[in-house]
Design an enzyme around this catalytic site. Structure first.
Site, short mmCIF file in Angstrom:
data_model
loop_
_atom_site.label_atom_id
_atom_site.label_comp_id
_atom_site.label_asym_id
_atom_site.label_seq_id
_atom_site.Cartn_x
_atom_site.Cartn_y
_atom_site.Cartn_z
N SER A 185 6.97 -0.05 69.65
CA SER A 185 6.83 0.81 70.84
C SER A 185 6.22 2.15 70.44
O SER A 185 6.47 2.65 69.34
CB SER A 185 8.22 1.04 71.42
OG SER A 185 8.19 2.05 72.39
N LYS B 114 13.49 0.40 66.66
CA LYS B 114 12.12 -0.10 66.49
C LYS B 114 11.55 0.39 65.15
O LYS B 114 10.90 -0.36 64.43
CB LYS B 114 11.23 0.38 67.65
CG LYS B 114 11.58 -0.24 68.98
CD LYS B 114 11.28 -1.73 69.01
CE LYS B 114 11.74 -2.40 70.28
NZ LYS B 114 11.65 -3.87 70.23
N TYR C 36 17.31 3.75 70.63
CA TYR C 36 16.40 2.64 70.90
C TYR C 36 15.14 2.75 70.02
O TYR C 36 14.76 1.81 69.33
CB TYR C 36 15.99 2.62 72.39
CG TYR C 36 14.80 1.74 72.64
CD1 TYR C 36 14.91 0.36 72.55
CD2 TYR C 36 13.53 2.28 72.91
CE1 TYR C 36 13.81 -0.47 72.73
CE2 TYR C 36 12.43 1.47 73.09
CZ TYR C 36 12.58 0.10 73.00
OH TYR C 36 11.47 -0.71 73.16
#
Ligand code: NAD
Ligand code: WQD
Length: 348
Positions: A135, A163, A159
Protein backbone atom coordinates in the site's frame (compact mmCIF):
# COMPACT_ATOMS: atom_id res chain seq x y z
CA UNK A 1 -18.65 -22.79 -8.12
CA UNK A 2 -17.15 -26.18 -7.34
CA UNK A 3 -15.69 -27.14 -4.01
CA UNK A 4 -12.18 -28.57 -4.00
CA UNK A 5 -12.27 -29.48 -7.70
CA UNK A 6 -9.29 -31.25 -9.29
CA UNK A 7 -7.45 -28.61 -11.34
CA UNK A 8 -7.52 -28.54 -15.12
CA UNK A 9 -3.96 -29.48 -16.08
CA UNK A 10 -2.59 -27.19 -18.79
CA UNK A 11 -3.67 -23.72 -17.72
CA UNK A 12 -1.40 -21.83 -15.33
CA UNK A 13 -2.95 -21.92 -11.90
CA UNK A 14 -3.22 -19.09 -9.40
CA UNK A 15 -3.97 -19.20 -5.71
CA UNK A 16 -5.78 -15.95 -4.91
CA UNK A 17 -5.93 -15.39 -1.16
CA UNK A 18 -8.68 -12.96 -0.17
CA UNK A 19 -10.21 -13.56 -3.60
CA UNK A 20 -13.78 -13.01 -2.40
CA UNK A 21 -12.96 -9.44 -1.34
CA UNK A 22 -13.24 -6.18 -3.24
CA UNK A 23 -9.96 -6.23 -5.17
CA UNK A 24 -9.63 -10.02 -5.11
CA UNK A 25 -12.97 -10.61 -6.85
CA UNK A 26 -11.93 -8.26 -9.67
CA UNK A 27 -8.63 -10.13 -9.89
CA UNK A 28 -10.59 -13.38 -10.24
CA UNK A 29 -12.51 -11.97 -13.22
CA UNK A 30 -9.45 -10.66 -15.05
CA UNK A 31 -7.37 -13.79 -14.30
CA UNK A 32 -10.06 -16.18 -15.52
CA UNK A 33 -10.48 -14.05 -18.63
CA UNK A 34 -6.71 -14.06 -19.16
CA UNK A 35 -6.75 -17.88 -19.17
CA UNK A 36 -5.67 -18.74 -15.63
CA UNK A 37 -7.19 -21.41 -13.50
CA UNK A 38 -8.18 -19.81 -10.20
CA UNK A 39 -8.35 -21.18 -6.68
CA UNK A 40 -9.59 -18.76 -4.02
CA UNK A 41 -8.75 -19.13 -0.35
CA UNK A 42 -10.78 -16.76 1.80
CA UNK A 43 -12.14 -16.93 5.34
CA UNK A 44 -15.03 -14.59 4.39
CA UNK A 45 -14.25 -12.37 7.39
CA UNK A 46 -14.89 -9.30 5.22
CA UNK A 47 -16.64 -10.65 2.15
CA UNK A 48 -19.46 -12.74 0.76
CA UNK A 49 -19.26 -15.83 -1.44
CA UNK A 50 -21.85 -14.05 -3.61
CA UNK A 51 -18.97 -12.09 -5.12
CA UNK A 52 -17.52 -15.35 -6.43
CA UNK A 53 -20.84 -16.47 -7.85
CA UNK A 54 -20.96 -13.11 -9.66
CA UNK A 55 -17.41 -13.66 -10.94
CA UNK A 56 -18.57 -16.93 -12.50
CA UNK A 57 -21.61 -15.27 -14.06
CA UNK A 58 -19.49 -12.48 -15.54
CA UNK A 59 -16.80 -14.76 -16.94
CA UNK A 60 -18.92 -17.83 -17.67
CA UNK A 61 -16.00 -19.76 -16.18
CA UNK A 62 -15.63 -21.72 -12.98
CA UNK A 63 -13.22 -21.17 -10.14
CA UNK A 64 -12.49 -23.24 -7.07
CA UNK A 65 -13.42 -21.72 -3.74
CA UNK A 66 -11.91 -22.95 -0.49
CA UNK A 67 -13.22 -21.35 2.67
CA UNK A 68 -10.31 -21.12 5.07
CA UNK A 69 -7.83 -18.95 6.88
CA UNK A 70 -4.25 -18.25 5.77
CA UNK A 71 -3.21 -18.77 9.41
CA UNK A 72 -4.48 -22.37 9.37
CA UNK A 73 -1.43 -24.54 8.62
CA UNK A 74 -3.46 -27.71 8.14
CA UNK A 75 -5.73 -25.98 5.61
CA UNK A 76 -2.74 -24.55 3.74
CA UNK A 77 -1.13 -27.98 3.62
CA UNK A 78 -4.32 -29.44 2.20
CA UNK A 79 -4.67 -26.66 -0.41
CA UNK A 80 -1.02 -26.78 -1.54
CA UNK A 81 -0.99 -30.59 -1.66
CA UNK A 82 -4.10 -30.75 -3.81
CA UNK A 83 -3.11 -28.07 -6.34
CA UNK A 84 0.05 -27.24 -8.28
CA UNK A 85 0.10 -23.47 -8.19
CA UNK A 86 2.22 -21.43 -10.56
CA UNK A 87 1.85 -18.35 -8.40
CA UNK A 88 0.08 -16.87 -5.40
CA UNK A 89 -1.60 -13.47 -5.47
CA UNK A 90 -1.98 -12.50 -1.85
CA UNK A 91 -4.82 -10.10 -0.99
CA UNK A 92 -5.98 -11.68 2.27
CA UNK A 93 -5.68 -9.24 5.15
CA UNK A 94 -7.40 -6.63 7.24
CA UNK A 95 -7.36 -3.05 5.99
CA UNK A 96 -9.16 -0.64 8.32
CA UNK A 97 -6.68 1.97 9.52
CA UNK A 98 -8.80 3.15 12.48
CA UNK A 99 -9.45 -0.38 13.72
CA UNK A 100 -5.73 -1.14 13.45
CA UNK A 101 -5.07 1.63 15.98
CA UNK A 102 -7.46 0.13 18.51
CA UNK A 103 -6.72 -3.56 17.76
CA UNK A 104 -3.10 -3.68 16.59
CA UNK A 105 -2.53 -7.31 17.62
CA UNK A 106 -5.41 -8.45 15.44
CA UNK A 107 -3.72 -6.69 12.50
CA UNK A 108 -0.24 -8.09 13.15
CA UNK A 109 -1.72 -11.55 13.59
CA UNK A 110 -3.81 -11.48 10.43
CA UNK A 111 -1.52 -9.56 8.11
CA UNK A 112 1.99 -10.45 9.31
CA UNK A 113 1.60 -13.81 11.00
CA UNK A 114 -0.89 -14.86 8.29
CA UNK A 115 1.59 -13.97 5.55
CA UNK A 116 4.35 -15.87 7.35
CA UNK A 117 2.18 -18.99 7.43
CA UNK A 118 1.46 -18.59 3.74
CA UNK A 119 5.15 -18.11 2.88
CA UNK A 120 6.09 -21.22 4.87
CA UNK A 121 3.52 -23.26 2.96
CA UNK A 122 4.72 -21.82 -0.35
CA UNK A 123 8.35 -22.64 0.45
CA UNK A 124 7.45 -26.14 1.56
CA UNK A 125 5.58 -26.85 -1.67
CA UNK A 126 8.14 -25.09 -3.86
CA UNK A 127 5.73 -22.39 -5.04
CA UNK A 128 8.01 -19.37 -5.16
CA UNK A 129 6.12 -16.75 -7.15
CA UNK A 130 4.17 -14.21 -5.13
CA UNK A 131 2.40 -10.94 -5.82
CA UNK A 132 1.78 -9.07 -2.59
CA UNK A 133 -0.81 -6.32 -1.93
CA UNK A 134 1.21 -3.56 -0.36
CA UNK A 135 0.00 0.00 0.00
CA UNK A 136 1.05 3.59 -0.57
CA UNK A 137 0.51 3.92 3.16
CA UNK A 138 4.07 2.53 3.60
CA UNK A 139 5.36 5.96 2.51
CA UNK A 140 3.89 7.61 5.62
CA UNK A 141 3.75 11.37 5.12
CA UNK A 142 6.09 12.06 2.18
CA UNK A 143 7.08 15.68 1.65
CA UNK A 144 7.58 15.47 -2.08
CA UNK A 145 5.12 14.54 -4.82
CA UNK A 146 4.78 12.47 -6.94
CA UNK A 147 5.85 9.50 -4.83
CA UNK A 148 8.57 7.25 -6.24
CA UNK A 149 9.34 3.72 -5.07
CA UNK A 150 12.78 4.81 -3.79
CA UNK A 151 11.26 7.34 -1.36
CA UNK A 152 11.82 6.57 2.31
CA UNK A 153 9.21 4.39 3.96
CA UNK A 154 7.74 4.98 7.39
CA UNK A 155 4.19 3.89 8.06
CA UNK A 156 2.36 5.82 10.75
CA UNK A 157 -0.37 3.39 11.83
CA UNK A 158 -0.42 -0.32 12.71
CA UNK A 159 -2.12 -1.25 9.43
CA UNK A 160 0.62 0.47 7.41
CA UNK A 161 3.28 -1.07 9.63
CA UNK A 162 1.94 -4.57 8.91
CA UNK A 163 2.40 -3.87 5.20
CA UNK A 164 5.90 -2.54 5.79
CA UNK A 165 6.76 -5.52 8.02
CA UNK A 166 5.70 -7.91 5.29
CA UNK A 167 7.80 -6.00 2.73
CA UNK A 168 10.83 -6.38 5.03
CA UNK A 169 10.12 -10.09 5.53
CA UNK A 170 9.89 -10.55 1.76
CA UNK A 171 13.23 -8.75 1.27
CA UNK A 172 14.89 -11.07 3.80
CA UNK A 173 13.29 -14.11 2.25
CA UNK A 174 14.55 -13.16 -1.20
CA UNK A 175 18.03 -12.41 0.17
CA UNK A 176 18.12 -15.90 1.70
CA UNK A 177 16.88 -17.61 -1.47
CA UNK A 178 17.12 -15.62 -4.72
CA UNK A 179 15.15 -18.23 -6.62
CA UNK A 180 11.96 -16.50 -5.39
CA UNK A 181 9.95 -14.23 -7.70
CA UNK A 182 8.27 -11.61 -5.55
CA UNK A 183 6.34 -8.57 -6.71
CA UNK A 184 5.31 -6.02 -4.10
CA UNK A 185 2.64 -3.68 -5.44
CA UNK A 186 1.97 -0.45 -3.59
CA UNK A 187 -1.61 0.53 -4.34
CA UNK A 188 -2.75 4.13 -4.16
CA UNK A 189 -6.54 4.56 -3.75
CA UNK A 190 -8.45 1.74 -5.45
CA UNK A 191 -12.02 2.67 -6.46
CA UNK A 192 -14.46 1.69 -9.21
CA UNK A 193 -16.14 -1.58 -10.00
CA UNK A 194 -16.48 -4.08 -12.82
CA UNK A 195 -18.38 -2.62 -15.80
CA UNK A 196 -21.13 -5.25 -15.39
CA UNK A 197 -22.18 -3.71 -12.07
CA UNK A 198 -22.17 -7.26 -10.66
CA UNK A 199 -19.19 -6.91 -8.30
CA UNK A 200 -17.88 -3.93 -6.37
CA UNK A 201 -16.84 -2.61 -3.00
CA UNK A 202 -19.18 -3.63 -0.19
CA UNK A 203 -17.98 -2.33 3.18
CA UNK A 204 -19.45 -4.30 6.07
CA UNK A 205 -19.83 -1.20 8.23
CA UNK A 206 -20.00 2.57 7.72
CA UNK A 207 -17.30 3.14 5.09
CA UNK A 208 -13.98 4.60 6.19
CA UNK A 209 -12.96 5.45 2.65
CA UNK A 210 -14.20 8.37 0.60
CA UNK A 211 -15.60 6.73 -2.55
CA UNK A 212 -17.85 4.13 -0.87
CA UNK A 213 -19.01 6.82 1.55
CA UNK A 214 -19.95 9.15 -1.30
CA UNK A 215 -21.72 6.39 -3.21
CA UNK A 216 -23.74 5.41 -0.13
CA UNK A 217 -24.79 9.04 0.30
CA UNK A 218 -25.83 9.11 -3.36
CA UNK A 219 -27.94 5.97 -3.00
CA UNK A 220 -29.57 7.30 0.18
CA UNK A 221 -28.00 4.94 2.73
CA UNK A 222 -26.08 7.78 4.40
CA UNK A 223 -27.26 11.34 4.98
CA UNK A 224 -24.26 13.47 4.14
CA UNK A 225 -20.53 13.37 3.64
CA UNK A 226 -18.17 14.95 6.17
CA UNK A 227 -15.17 16.43 4.40
CA UNK A 228 -12.17 16.00 6.68
CA UNK A 229 -10.40 19.35 6.39
CA UNK A 230 -10.63 22.20 3.88
CA UNK A 231 -7.51 24.08 4.88
CA UNK A 232 -4.87 21.84 3.30
CA UNK A 233 -2.29 23.23 0.93
CA UNK A 234 -4.11 21.89 -2.15
CA UNK A 235 -5.97 23.54 -5.05
CA UNK A 236 -9.25 23.76 -3.10
CA UNK A 237 -8.10 23.04 0.47
CA UNK A 238 -9.38 19.44 0.60
CA UNK A 239 -7.17 16.33 0.59
CA UNK A 240 -5.75 15.12 -2.72
CA UNK A 241 -5.38 11.41 -3.59
CA UNK A 242 -4.50 9.22 -6.55
CA UNK A 243 -7.70 7.24 -7.25
CA UNK A 244 -7.20 4.21 -9.46
CA UNK A 245 -9.84 2.04 -11.11
CA UNK A 246 -9.84 -1.44 -9.56
CA UNK A 247 -9.81 -3.08 -13.01
CA UNK A 248 -6.66 -1.12 -13.94
CA UNK A 249 -5.21 -2.14 -10.59
CA UNK A 250 -5.75 -5.86 -11.15
CA UNK A 251 -4.44 -5.58 -14.71
CA UNK A 252 -1.25 -4.35 -13.03
CA UNK A 253 -1.15 -7.68 -11.15
CA UNK A 254 -1.37 -9.65 -14.40
CA UNK A 255 1.51 -7.56 -15.77
CA UNK A 256 3.47 -8.17 -12.57
CA UNK A 257 2.98 -11.94 -12.99
CA UNK A 258 4.33 -11.70 -16.56
CA UNK A 259 7.28 -9.66 -15.31
CA UNK A 260 8.06 -12.18 -12.56
CA UNK A 261 7.93 -14.98 -15.13
CA UNK A 262 10.96 -13.43 -16.91
CA UNK A 263 13.38 -14.05 -14.03
CA UNK A 264 13.68 -14.61 -10.27
CA UNK A 265 13.64 -11.22 -8.56
CA UNK A 266 12.15 -9.06 -5.87
CA UNK A 267 10.46 -5.96 -7.27
CA UNK A 268 8.39 -3.08 -5.97
CA UNK A 269 6.00 -0.97 -8.04
CA UNK A 270 3.53 1.81 -7.39
CA UNK A 271 0.10 1.22 -8.87
CA UNK A 272 -1.48 4.63 -9.33
CA UNK A 273 -2.49 6.92 -12.17
CA UNK A 274 -0.14 9.77 -11.28
CA UNK A 275 -3.05 12.23 -11.10
CA UNK A 276 -4.35 13.66 -7.84
CA UNK A 277 -7.98 14.62 -7.22
CA UNK A 278 -9.35 16.46 -4.21
CA UNK A 279 -12.33 15.43 -2.09
CA UNK A 280 -14.38 18.17 -3.75
CA UNK A 281 -13.30 16.96 -7.21
CA UNK A 282 -14.63 13.51 -6.28
CA UNK A 283 -17.92 14.92 -4.98
CA UNK A 284 -18.41 16.86 -8.21
CA UNK A 285 -17.49 13.94 -10.47
CA UNK A 286 -19.80 11.62 -8.55
CA UNK A 287 -22.70 14.06 -8.69
CA UNK A 288 -22.25 14.18 -12.45
CA UNK A 289 -21.99 10.40 -12.85
CA UNK A 290 -24.99 9.66 -10.64
CA UNK A 291 -27.16 12.68 -11.42
CA UNK A 292 -27.65 12.95 -7.64
CA UNK A 293 -26.58 15.81 -5.38
CA UNK A 294 -24.14 14.77 -2.63
CA UNK A 295 -24.86 16.80 0.52
CA UNK A 296 -21.68 17.49 2.47
CA UNK A 297 -20.39 19.48 5.44
CA UNK A 298 -16.91 20.58 6.35
CA UNK A 299 -15.42 18.76 9.34
CA UNK A 300 -12.06 18.84 11.15
CA UNK A 301 -9.05 17.11 9.62
CA UNK A 302 -8.79 13.36 10.24
CA UNK A 303 -5.73 12.43 12.25
CA UNK A 304 -2.94 10.91 10.20
CA UNK A 305 -4.19 12.25 6.83
CA UNK A 306 -1.66 13.73 4.41
CA UNK A 307 -2.60 16.79 2.36
CA UNK A 308 -1.60 15.08 -0.88
CA UNK A 309 -0.65 11.63 -2.06
CA UNK A 310 -0.13 10.65 -5.67
CA UNK A 311 2.12 8.22 -7.44
CA UNK A 312 4.89 8.48 -9.91
CA UNK A 313 3.78 5.49 -12.00
CA UNK A 314 6.82 5.58 -14.34
CA UNK A 315 8.51 2.48 -12.92
CA UNK A 316 5.40 0.34 -13.47
CA UNK A 317 5.14 1.74 -16.99
CA UNK A 318 8.78 1.11 -17.87
CA UNK A 319 9.20 -2.29 -16.22
CA UNK A 320 5.74 -3.85 -16.27
CA UNK A 321 4.47 -2.14 -19.42
CA UNK A 322 1.43 -1.07 -17.41
CA UNK A 323 -0.46 2.22 -17.23
CA UNK A 324 -3.90 2.98 -15.89
CA UNK A 325 -6.53 3.37 -18.64
CA UNK A 326 -9.66 4.57 -16.87
CA UNK A 327 -10.34 8.19 -15.93
CA UNK A 328 -12.24 9.60 -12.96
CA UNK A 329 -15.48 9.88 -14.91
CA UNK A 330 -15.36 6.16 -15.67
CA UNK A 331 -14.41 5.29 -12.06
CA UNK A 332 -17.48 7.15 -10.75
CA UNK A 333 -19.79 5.76 -13.45
CA UNK A 334 -18.76 2.20 -12.58
CA UNK A 335 -19.11 2.74 -8.83
CA UNK A 336 -22.56 4.19 -9.43
CA UNK A 337 -23.64 1.27 -11.64
CA UNK A 338 -22.65 -1.20 -8.87
CA UNK A 339 -24.12 0.88 -6.03
CA UNK A 340 -27.40 1.75 -7.75
CA UNK A 341 -27.97 -1.86 -8.85
CA UNK A 342 -26.99 -3.17 -5.40
CA UNK A 343 -27.95 -0.49 -2.86
CA UNK A 344 -27.18 -2.90 -0.01
CA UNK A 345 -24.20 -4.56 -1.62
CA UNK A 346 -24.23 -8.36 -1.50
CA UNK A 347 -26.61 -8.50 1.44
CA UNK A 348 -29.81 -7.93 -0.54
P1 NAD B 1 -11.23 -6.78 1.34
O1 NAD B 1 -11.42 -6.76 2.80
O2 NAD B 1 -12.41 -6.54 0.47
O3 NAD B 1 -10.57 -8.18 0.90
C1 NAD B 1 -9.72 -8.91 1.73
C2 NAD B 1 -10.22 -10.35 1.73
O4 NAD B 1 -9.35 -11.14 2.54
C3 NAD B 1 -11.63 -10.50 2.30
O5 NAD B 1 -12.41 -11.28 1.41
C4 NAD B 1 -11.43 -11.22 3.64
O6 NAD B 1 -12.53 -12.06 3.95
C5 NAD B 1 -10.14 -12.00 3.36
N1 NAD B 1 -9.35 -12.29 4.54
C6 NAD B 1 -8.95 -11.46 5.53
N2 NAD B 1 -8.19 -12.09 6.43
C7 NAD B 1 -8.07 -13.37 5.98
C8 NAD B 1 -7.40 -14.53 6.48
N3 NAD B 1 -6.72 -14.47 7.61
N4 NAD B 1 -7.49 -15.67 5.78
C9 NAD B 1 -8.21 -15.73 4.63
N5 NAD B 1 -8.87 -14.68 4.12
C10 NAD B 1 -8.80 -13.50 4.79
O7 NAD B 1 -10.06 -5.75 0.99
P2 NAD B 1 -9.53 -5.22 -0.41
O8 NAD B 1 -9.85 -3.80 -0.50
O9 NAD B 1 -9.95 -6.13 -1.49
O10 NAD B 1 -7.96 -5.33 -0.16
C11 NAD B 1 -7.21 -6.44 -0.60
C12 NAD B 1 -5.77 -6.26 -0.17
O11 NAD B 1 -5.26 -5.05 -0.72
C13 NAD B 1 -5.58 -6.16 1.34
O12 NAD B 1 -4.41 -6.83 1.68
C14 NAD B 1 -5.42 -4.66 1.58
O13 NAD B 1 -4.66 -4.39 2.72
C15 NAD B 1 -4.70 -4.24 0.31
N6 NAD B 1 -4.90 -2.83 -0.02
C16 NAD B 1 -6.17 -2.35 -0.14
C17 NAD B 1 -6.37 -1.01 -0.42
C18 NAD B 1 -7.76 -0.44 -0.52
O14 NAD B 1 -7.90 0.77 -0.37
N7 NAD B 1 -8.79 -1.23 -0.77
C19 NAD B 1 -5.26 -0.17 -0.61
C20 NAD B 1 -3.98 -0.70 -0.49
C21 NAD B 1 -3.81 -2.04 -0.19
C1 WQD C 1 -9.36 9.93 0.88
C2 WQD C 1 -9.55 11.42 1.14
C3 WQD C 1 -9.78 11.96 3.47
C4 WQD C 1 -13.62 9.87 4.03
C5 WQD C 1 -6.82 4.88 2.99
C6 WQD C 1 -5.78 4.16 3.79
C7 WQD C 1 -4.72 3.63 2.89
C8 WQD C 1 -5.31 2.80 1.74
C9 WQD C 1 -6.42 3.50 1.05
C10 WQD C 1 -5.24 0.48 2.28
C11 WQD C 1 -8.75 11.94 2.35
C12 WQD C 1 -11.06 12.27 2.72
C13 WQD C 1 -12.46 10.39 3.50
C14 WQD C 1 -14.65 10.77 4.45
C15 WQD C 1 -13.30 12.61 3.72
N1 WQD C 1 -5.88 1.58 2.20
N2 WQD C 1 -12.30 11.73 3.33
N3 WQD C 1 -14.43 12.10 4.25
O1 WQD C 1 -6.92 7.95 3.66
O2 WQD C 1 -6.02 8.18 1.30
O3 WQD C 1 -6.20 5.96 2.32
O4 WQD C 1 -7.37 3.98 2.01
O5 WQD C 1 -4.08 0.27 2.14
O6 WQD C 1 -3.88 2.86 3.67
O7 WQD C 1 -5.21 5.05 4.72
O8 WQD C 1 -8.26 7.12 1.67
O9 WQD C 1 -10.63 7.15 1.04
O10 WQD C 1 -10.02 7.19 3.49
O11 WQD C 1 -9.58 9.20 2.08
O12 WQD C 1 -13.16 13.84 3.58
O13 WQD C 1 -15.70 10.36 4.97
O14 WQD C 1 -10.94 11.64 1.47
O15 WQD C 1 -9.54 12.92 4.46
O16 WQD C 1 -8.36 13.25 2.03
P1 WQD C 1 -6.80 7.41 2.31
P2 WQD C 1 -9.70 7.60 2.10
Amino acid sequence: MTKEKTPTPKKPQLLITGGAGYIGSHMCVESLQAGYDVVVLDNLSNSSPKSLAAVERITQKQLTFIEGDIRDDAKLKEVFSKHQFDAVVHFAGLKAVGESNSEPLKYYDNNVHGTLRLLEAMAEHDVKTLVFSSSATVYGMPEQMPIREDFPTGAINPYGKTKLNVEVILQDLYASDPSWRIGMLRYFNPVGAHASGEIGEDPSDIPNNLMPYVSQVAVGRLKELSIFGNDYDTHDGTGVRDYIHVVDLVQGHLKALEFLATKPQLSVHNLGTGTGYSVLDIVQAFEKASGTPIPYKMAPRREGDAAKSYADPAKAKNELGWTAQYDLERMCADVWRWQSQHPNGYSE
